[in-house]
Write an enzyme that holds these catalytic residues in place. Structure first.
Site, mmCIF file in Angstrom:
data_model
loop_
_atom_site.group_PDB
_atom_site.id
_atom_site.type_symbol
_atom_site.label_atom_id
_atom_site.label_comp_id
_atom_site.label_asym_id
_atom_site.label_seq_id
_atom_site.Cartn_x
_atom_site.Cartn_y
_atom_site.Cartn_z
ATOM 1 N N GLN A 56 0.626 -1.362 0.023
ATOM 2 C CA GLN A 56 -0.241 0.403 0.220
ATOM 3 C C GLN A 56 0.588 1.377 -0.218
ATOM 4 O OE1 GLN A 56 -3.601 -0.607 3.673
ATOM 5 N NE2 GLN A 56 -1.984 -2.248 3.663
ATOM 6 N N ASN A 57 2.062 1.054 0.560
ATOM 7 C CA ASN A 57 3.064 2.091 0.560
ATOM 8 C C ASN A 57 3.471 2.575 -1.345
ATOM 9 O OD1 ASN A 57 3.140 1.564 3.162
ATOM 10 N ND2 ASN A 57 4.438 0.494 3.159
ATOM 11 N N HIS A 67 -1.777 1.138 -4.519
ATOM 12 C CA HIS A 67 -2.285 2.602 -4.169
ATOM 13 C C HIS A 67 -1.186 3.135 -4.302
ATOM 14 C CE1 HIS A 67 -4.223 0.995 -0.231
ATOM 15 N NE2 HIS A 67 -4.887 0.747 -1.491
ATOM 16 N N CYS A 109 -1.614 19.278 -22.887
ATOM 17 C CA CYS A 109 -2.678 20.542 -22.224
ATOM 18 C C CYS A 109 -3.493 21.079 -21.333
ATOM 19 C CB CYS A 109 -4.052 18.636 -22.092
ATOM 20 S SG CYS A 109 -4.375 18.067 -19.956
ATOM 21 N N SER A 131 -2.879 -1.111 9.133
ATOM 22 C CA SER A 131 -3.733 -1.129 10.207
ATOM 23 C C SER A 131 -5.297 -1.291 9.790
ATOM 24 C CB SER A 131 -3.783 1.169 10.298
ATOM 25 O OG SER A 131 -4.296 1.345 8.816
ATOM 26 N N PRO A 138 2.869 -3.758 15.529
ATOM 27 C CA PRO A 138 3.280 -3.741 16.991
ATOM 28 C C PRO A 138 1.733 -3.364 17.824
ATOM 29 C CG PRO A 138 3.966 -1.932 15.899
ATOM 30 C CD PRO A 138 3.695 -2.927 15.015
HETATM 31 C C1 BV8 Z 1 -12.315 3.536 -3.773
HETATM 32 C C2 BV8 Z 1 -1.903 6.318 -1.893
HETATM 33 C C3 BV8 Z 1 -14.042 3.641 -5.468
HETATM 34 C C4 BV8 Z 1 -1.970 8.025 -1.751
HETATM 35 C C5 BV8 Z 1 -3.710 5.936 -0.308
HETATM 36 C C6 BV8 Z 1 -15.368 0.313 2.479
HETATM 37 C C7 BV8 Z 1 -15.660 0.420 3.267
HETATM 38 C C8 BV8 Z 1 -15.401 1.876 4.110
HETATM 39 C C9 BV8 Z 1 -14.628 3.084 2.896
HETATM 40 C C10 BV8 Z 1 -14.774 2.559 1.945
HETATM 41 C C11 BV8 Z 1 -15.387 0.897 1.335
HETATM 42 N N1 BV8 Z 1 -14.510 1.208 0.161
HETATM 43 C C12 BV8 Z 1 -13.838 1.823 -0.051
HETATM 44 C C13 BV8 Z 1 -14.168 3.148 0.781
HETATM 45 C C14 BV8 Z 1 -13.389 4.366 0.996
HETATM 46 C C15 BV8 Z 1 -11.914 4.469 1.102
HETATM 47 C C16 BV8 Z 1 -11.836 4.201 2.586
HETATM 48 O O1 BV8 Z 1 -10.750 2.715 2.951
HETATM 49 N N2 BV8 Z 1 -11.972 4.715 3.367
HETATM 50 C C17 BV8 Z 1 -11.168 4.353 5.474
HETATM 51 C C18 BV8 Z 1 -10.546 5.536 5.043
HETATM 52 C C19 BV8 Z 1 -12.585 4.072 6.378
HETATM 53 N N3 BV8 Z 1 -11.544 3.435 -0.420
HETATM 54 C C20 BV8 Z 1 -11.187 4.204 -1.705
HETATM 55 O O2 BV8 Z 1 -11.229 5.378 -1.626
HETATM 56 C C21 BV8 Z 1 -10.382 3.672 -2.689
HETATM 57 N N4 BV8 Z 1 -10.913 3.759 -3.406
HETATM 58 O O3 BV8 Z 1 -13.423 2.864 -2.980
HETATM 59 O O4 BV8 Z 1 -12.496 3.960 -4.509
HETATM 60 C C22 BV8 Z 1 -13.790 3.602 -6.277
HETATM 61 C C23 BV8 Z 1 -14.151 2.384 -7.423
HETATM 62 C C24 BV8 Z 1 -14.398 2.021 -8.774
HETATM 63 C C25 BV8 Z 1 -13.876 3.745 -9.904
HETATM 64 C C26 BV8 Z 1 -13.832 4.538 -8.890
HETATM 65 C C27 BV8 Z 1 -13.903 4.909 -7.927
HETATM 66 C C28 BV8 Z 1 -9.041 4.072 -2.330
HETATM 67 C C29 BV8 Z 1 -7.542 3.794 -0.979
HETATM 68 C C30 BV8 Z 1 -6.880 4.528 -1.660
HETATM 69 C C31 BV8 Z 1 -6.223 5.183 -1.073
HETATM 70 N N5 BV8 Z 1 -5.123 6.063 -1.637
HETATM 71 N N6 BV8 Z 1 -2.389 6.420 -0.216
HETATM 72 C C32 BV8 Z 1 -0.891 8.702 -0.672
HETATM 73 O O5 BV8 Z 1 -0.309 7.518 -0.007
HETATM 74 O O6 BV8 Z 1 -1.155 9.961 -0.375
HETATM 75 S S1 BV8 Z 1 -4.089 4.664 1.104
HETATM 76 C C33 BV8 Z 1 -3.519 5.080 2.135
HETATM 77 O O7 BV8 Z 1 -3.675 4.786 3.328
HETATM 78 C C34 BV8 Z 1 -2.162 3.942 2.212
HETATM 79 O O8 BV8 Z 1 -1.507 3.875 1.080
HETATM 80 C C35 BV8 Z 1 -2.588 2.834 3.342
HETATM 81 O O9 BV8 Z 1 -3.048 2.115 2.432
HETATM 82 C C36 BV8 Z 1 -3.804 3.668 3.941
HETATM 83 C C37 BV8 Z 1 -2.471 3.587 5.158
HETATM 84 O O10 BV8 Z 1 -2.892 2.327 6.173
HETATM 85 P P1 BV8 Z 1 -1.036 1.471 6.216
HETATM 86 O O11 BV8 Z 1 -1.052 1.790 5.102
HETATM 87 O O12 BV8 Z 1 -2.027 0.616 6.888
HETATM 88 O O13 BV8 Z 1 -0.708 2.633 7.202
HETATM 89 P P2 BV8 Z 1 -1.443 2.988 9.291
HETATM 90 O O14 BV8 Z 1 -0.921 4.642 9.024
HETATM 91 O O15 BV8 Z 1 -3.246 3.244 8.819
HETATM 92 O O16 BV8 Z 1 -1.183 2.233 10.364
HETATM 93 C C38 BV8 Z 1 0.423 1.873 10.308
HETATM 94 C C39 BV8 Z 1 0.365 0.685 10.967
HETATM 95 O O17 BV8 Z 1 1.465 -0.034 11.143
HETATM 96 C C40 BV8 Z 1 -0.269 0.871 12.354
HETATM 97 O O18 BV8 Z 1 -1.358 -0.587 12.438
HETATM 98 C C41 BV8 Z 1 1.208 0.458 12.939
HETATM 99 O O19 BV8 Z 1 0.279 -0.216 14.315
HETATM 100 C C42 BV8 Z 1 1.807 0.013 12.533
HETATM 101 N N7 BV8 Z 1 2.937 -0.364 13.054
HETATM 102 C C43 BV8 Z 1 3.990 1.065 13.345
HETATM 103 N N8 BV8 Z 1 5.279 0.658 13.302
HETATM 104 C C44 BV8 Z 1 4.899 -0.476 12.611
HETATM 105 C C45 BV8 Z 1 3.964 -1.196 12.621
HETATM 106 N N9 BV8 Z 1 3.849 -2.572 12.497
HETATM 107 C C46 BV8 Z 1 5.216 -2.836 11.989
HETATM 108 N N10 BV8 Z 1 6.548 -2.423 11.978
HETATM 109 C C47 BV8 Z 1 6.111 -1.088 12.639
HETATM 110 N N11 BV8 Z 1 7.923 -0.675 12.778
HETATM 111 ZN ZN ZN Z 2 -2.825 16.810 -19.472
#
Ligand code: BV8
Ligand code: ZN
Length: 263
Positions: A106-107, A124, A157, A196, A221
Site C-alpha cells: 500500500q506504500n 495505491h 494539455c 492498520s 506492534p
Molecule cells: C475506492 C495513496 C471507489 C495516496 C492511499 C468499504 C468500507 C469503508 C470505506 C470504503 C470501502 N470501500 C471504499 C471505501 C472508501 C476508501 C476507504 O477505504 N476509506 C477508509 C479510510 C475508511 N477507499 C477508497 O477510497 C479507495 N478507492 O474505493 O474507489 C471506486 C471504485 C471504482 C471506480 C471509482 C472509485 C482508495 C483507497 C486508496 C487511497 N490511497 N494511499 C497517498 O499515500 O497519499 S491509502 C493510504 O492509507 C496507504 O496507501 C494505506 O493504504 C493507508 C494507510 O494505511 P496503513 O498503510 O495501514 O498505515 P497506517 O498509518 O494506517 O497504519 C500503520 C500501521 O503500522 C499501524 O497498524 C501501526 O501499528 C503499524 N506499525 C507502526 N510501526 C510499525 C508498524 N508495523 C510494523 N513495524 C513497525 N515498526
Molecule cells: Zn494533460
C-alpha cells in the site's frame, strides 16, 4: 507491548518454511523504522492540521492544488532520504527463497525495490511517478518543480500534474488488483506487515486468502482488525520480527520436512 513467544515464532517459521506460494501485504508500518511516518503519524509538525484523506483526494487537489503538491513533495523528499530497513531486506530475502512470492504494498515509497524486491505491486501507486490529472500523460519531474508552490502543468494539455498515487474515491489499478486477488486466492500463506487494515478494498485481501485456505500471519506492534482474524499474530516491529522469521531459513528447497530451517 507484548512480544511474540518462542513457540509463536517457531510456529510461524515452520509455516513460512513449508509455504510454496506466499503473498505479502505491507503497509506504512514496514517503512516506519526507515523514518517514513505512517499515514496516521504523517500529520505531524507542519501537516498536523491537515486531514490526509482530504489531501489525498481529487476534492483536496481541486480546492488547493498547491497545498497538495507541496505535501507530496515533502513526502517525496522524506522517502528519498530514507533507507530500506531490516524488515524490507528480510522480505527481499524471503522472496528469493520462496518458489512463488507476491509482494503487494500500500506504500507509495520505493523502499521495497531499494531493498532488492522485484515486481513489487504498488496497489495505491507510487509517489516518484507523475502524470497529468486531466489527460493522464506521464510527466518527468524537473528539479525546480520540487520546490514550486503549485503543481507543474502538462506539456500536452496544460492540465495540472499530480503524483501517480491512488487518491481516496479513486479506483485502484485494475491489473494490480487482478494479480493481487488471484494470488491471494492461490497462496499457502498471507504474510501481513505494518498495516492498520482500515483502507478498502485492500483490507479485504487477508480474508480472501484465509477463506481460500491460506494461513494468515500478521506482524504489527498494535492489534488491528487483521490481527484479530490472523492465525498467528506476532506483536512487534517488522524490523525485528521479519529478520527473526526469515533469518533461520536456509537456501534449501522449501516444503521438505524440516528443510528450510537451519540449526
Ligand atoms: C475506492 C495513496 C471507489 C495516496 C492511499 C468499504 C468500507 C469503508 C470505506 C470504503 C470501502 N470501500 C471504499 C471505501 C472508501 C476508501 C476507504 O477505504 N476509506 C477508509 C479510510 C475508511 N477507499 C477508497 O477510497 C479507495 N478507492 O474505493 O474507489 C471506486 C471504485 C471504482 C471506480 C471509482 C472509485 C482508495 C483507497 C486508496 C487511497 N490511497 N494511499 C497517498 O499515500 O497519499 S491509502 C493510504 O492509507 C496507504 O496507501 C494505506 O493504504 C493507508 C494507510 O494505511 P496503513 O498503510 O495501514 O498505515 P497506517 O498509518 O494506517 O497504519 C500503520 C500501521 O503500522 C499501524 O497498524 C501501526 O501499528 C503499524 N506499525 C507502526 N510501526 C510499525 C508498524 N508495523 C510494523 N513495524 C513497525 N515498526
Ligand atoms: Zn494533460
Amino acid at each position: 507491548m507484548a512480544t511474540p513467544t518462542t513457540q509463536q515464532l517457531a510456529q510461524a517459521r515452520q509455516v513460512i518454511a513449508d509455504a510454496q506460494r506466499i503473498v505479502c501485504l505491507t503497509g506504512a508500518g514496514v517503512s516506519a523504522e526507515s523514518g517514513v511516518a505512517t499515514f496516521r503519524d504523517a500529520q505531524t509538525g507542519l501537516w498536523a492540521k491537515f486531514d490526509p484523506l482530504r489531501l489525498a483526494s481529487q476534492a483536496g487537489f481541486a480546492a488547493d492544488p498547491g497545498l497538495v503538491w507541496q505535501w507530496y513533495m515533502a513526502r517525496l523528499g522524506t522517502v528519498e532520504q530514507a533507507m530500506p530497513n531490516h524488515g524490507h531486506l528480510a522480505l527481499a530475502r524471503l522472496a528469493a527463497l520462496t518458489p512463488t512470492f507476491t509482494l503487494v504494498t500500500q506504500n507509495v515509497d520505493d523502499l521495497h525495490e531499494r531493498a532488492g524486491s522485484q515486481n513489487v505491486l504498488h496497489i495505491h501507486g507510487r509517489i516518484n511517478h507523475f502524470h497529468c490529472n486531466t489527460c493522464g500523460t506521464e510527466h518527468t519531474l524537473q528539479p525546480d518543480e520540487r520546490t514550486s508552490e503549485l503543481p507543474p502543468t502538462c506539456l500536452l494539455c496544460g492540465g495540472l500534474v499530480r503524483p501517480a498515487v491512488v487518491w481516496f474515491g479513486e479506483a485502484l489499478p485494475g491489473d494490480v488488483v487482478e494479480i493481487a486477488w488471484r494470488e491471494a486466492e492461490r497462496c499457502d500463506l498471507m504474510l501481513v506487515v505494518g498495516t492498520s487494515g482500515v483502507v478498502y478494498p485492500v483490507a479485504q485481501l487477508p480474508l480472501v486468502a484465509q477463506q481460500a485456505g491460506a494461513v494468515v500471519i500478521d506482524v504489527n506492534p498494535e492489534c488491528t482488525p487483521i490481527s484479530e482474524i490472523a492465525d498467528i499474530f506476532l506483536q512487534g516491529s517488522g524490523g525485528l520480527i521479519l529478520p527473526a522469521l526469515v533469518g533461520a531459513l536456509s537456501a534449501g528447497p522449501k516444503g521438505h520436512p524440516g528443510s528450510g530451517l537451519s540449526g
